[in-house]
Design an enzyme around this catalytic site. Structure first.
Site, PDB file in Angstrom:
ATOM      1  N   PHE A  15      63.243  -7.880  40.847  1.00 20.63           N
ATOM      2  CA  PHE A  15      64.616  -7.712  41.317  1.00 20.63           C
ATOM      3  C   PHE A  15      64.646  -7.383  42.819  1.00 20.63           C
ATOM      4  CE2 PHE A  15      67.902  -4.041  41.349  1.00 20.63           C
ATOM      5  CZ  PHE A  15      68.885  -4.818  41.921  1.00 20.63           C
ATOM      6  N   ASP A  35      52.504 -11.462  42.572  1.00 21.61           N
ATOM      7  CA  ASP A  35      53.171 -10.871  41.407  1.00 21.61           C
ATOM      8  C   ASP A  35      52.485 -11.377  40.147  1.00 21.61           C
ATOM      9  OD1 ASP A  35      55.286 -10.273  39.369  1.00 21.61           O
ATOM     10  OD2 ASP A  35      56.473  -9.784  41.141  1.00 21.61           O
ATOM     11  N   ASP A  60      47.387  -9.817  39.973  1.00 20.41           N
ATOM     12  CA  ASP A  60      47.648  -8.429  39.597  1.00 20.41           C
ATOM     13  C   ASP A  60      47.238  -7.524  40.756  1.00 20.41           C
ATOM     14  OD1 ASP A  60      47.391  -5.779  38.404  1.00 20.41           O
ATOM     15  OD2 ASP A  60      47.477  -6.808  36.463  1.00 20.41           O
ATOM     16  N   ALA A 117      57.517   1.429  47.655  1.00 22.79           N
ATOM     17  CA  ALA A 117      58.738   1.630  46.876  1.00 22.79           C
ATOM     18  C   ALA A 117      58.504   2.801  45.925  1.00 22.79           C
ATOM     19  CB  ALA A 117      59.079   0.361  46.095  1.00 22.79           C
ATOM     20  N   TYR A 148      55.074   6.799  34.766  1.00 21.97           N
ATOM     21  CA  TYR A 148      55.793   6.264  35.934  1.00 21.97           C
ATOM     22  C   TYR A 148      55.966   7.357  36.993  1.00 21.97           C
ATOM     23  CZ  TYR A 148      59.595   3.847  38.462  1.00 21.97           C
ATOM     24  OH  TYR A 148      60.379   3.242  39.418  1.00 21.97           O
ATOM     25  N   LYS A 152      53.949   7.423  40.396  1.00 24.84           N
ATOM     26  CA  LYS A 152      54.602   7.273  41.713  1.00 24.84           C
ATOM     27  C   LYS A 152      54.295   8.462  42.616  1.00 24.84           C
ATOM     28  CE  LYS A 152      57.000   3.372  41.346  1.00 24.84           C
ATOM     29  NZ  LYS A 152      56.971   2.276  42.325  1.00 24.84           N
TER      30      LYS A 152
END
Ligand code: NAD
Ligand code: UDP
Length: 329
Positions: A15, A35, A60, A117, A148, A152
């Site tokens: 996205f 990707d 990957d 990100a 996650y 991060k």
């Protein structure tokens, strides 16, 4: 090839990554989009293949990355939707540790500036509201979201250690819930779920009663913020919050989507997933003062564009009369 105009975008078929690729091409960059299509879609990047400066590499980020003379490496590779990142939790953690290390090692080799990100999930289920960058967060290290959130956090740690020890230029952005075109209708996050269900006439599933809050940013605003940060002075490393501080309960979002689509769908209650944050709103003071950035698109205006996108994706038109007048500032 001029190094100044070459970029690698990891996660570029997703996205947000696909918007980054498109903007870089518009600025004259040569773009290599890497990707593995875990959650990204070929259709997001196929439209860019006609540009001879664009190349797609299916790979990957946890594997060694192709060397080139990149000026910029944008790291967006990681599933972002809770059902997706929780489906392979060990893989999610490793994307953020091994993948991040691969990106930073490559940056050391080629002297590239790195964009990471990161996420508002750094703050976990926050006890401080709104969340400023100095807040250290409240993450449950052993819960289902930890793969996650902690992944991060580890990725941010790696960025700052590579910055201090190897002099890598880093730009770390903490992204708050974002929506808009190029989201996968099956993505599983709340904005896409609600719009797709409303258009299909299915009930909207409201988790935990819907009193929890989120602050929703339209994708164009977010990507503007990315570029302000990425092109800022090297001394500005972040982490920096980018998001829209307009805060809504999830129930309010459901009601707005039903009103704007003119859908007759109902709302059904579902349990609140474990560790689902109860409140979230970015403090964007730093983005304003350092970057001169603030979001421009109010929720209803952004939702109008998102509804039109999902309508086109699904082939299901919103009921006639989807209201011009439902777009209020
Ligand atoms: P997305 O799932 O649409 O995009 C992620 C992309 O990364 C996909 O194209 C996916 O195929 C790719 N990917 C996943 N694992 C990979 C791997 N091992 N190797 C290579 N590619 C891989 O999600 P998005 O919303 O575009 O999010 C992009 C980034 O922004 C993610 O890092 C996410 O954590 C972060 N973020 C997004 C939001 C948001 O609201 N959209 C909020 C906070 C953080
Ligand atoms: N949510 C919901 N219905 C859905 C999907 C999500 O009520 O179909 C809720 C979810 O519990 C959370 C909020 O909406 O409180 C935002 O969820 P999302 O997965 O979009 O993002 P995140 O929880 O990562 O902020």
């Amino acid at each position: 090839m001029d190094k100044a105009l070459k970029a690698l975008v990891a996660g570029g078929a997703g996205f947000l990554g696909s918007h980054v690729c498109r903007r870089l091409l518009a600025q004259g960059y040569s773009v290599i989009c890497l990707d593995n299509l875990q959650t990204g879609r070929r259709k997001n990047v196929d439209v860019l293949l006609s540009n001879e400066k664009f190349r797609f590499v299916e790979a990957d980020v946890r594997d060694p990355l192709p060397f080139d003379n990149y000026a910029e490496i944008w790291n967006l590779a990681c599933p972002a939707s809770p059902p997706h990142y929780q489906a392979d939790p060990v893989g999610t953690m490793l994307i953020n540790v091994i993948g991040m290390k691969n990106v930073l090692d490559l940056a050391v080799q080629c002297g590239a500036r790195v964009f990471q990100a990161s996420t508002s999930e750094i703050y976990g289920d926050p006890e401080v509201h709104p969340q400023g960058e100095s807040y250290r967060g409240a993450v449950n290290a052993i819960g289902p979201r930890a793969c996650y959130d902690e992944g991060k956090r580890a990725a941010e740690t790696l960025c700052f250690d590579y910055h201090r020890h190897y002099g890598v230029e880093i730009k770390v952005v903490r992204i708050f819930n974002t929506y808009g075109p190029n989201m996968d209708p099956e993505d599983g996050r709340v904005v896409s779920n609600f719009i797709v269900s409303a258009l299909a006439g299915r009930s909207l599933e409201l988790y935990g009663g819907g009193s929890q809050t989120r602050s929703f940013c339209y994708v164009d605003d977010l990507v503007d913020g990315f570029f302000c940060l990425m092109r800022s002075d090297a001394a500005i490393t972040g982490p920096i919050n980018i998001g829209n501080p307009g805060e809504f309960t999830v129930r309010e979002l459901a009601e707005i989507v039903l009103e704007m689509t003119g859908s007759k769908s109902g709302i059904v209650d579902r349990p609140l997933p474990k560790d689902d944050p109860l409140q979230r709103r970015p403090d964007i003071t730093l983005a304003g003062s350092l970057l001169g950035w603030s979001p421009k698109v109010p929720l209803r205006e952004g939702l109008k564009k998102a509804i039109a996108y999902f309508e086109a994706e699904s082939g299901i038109p919103a009921p006639v009369g989807m209201a011009e007048d439902s777009v209020r500032q």
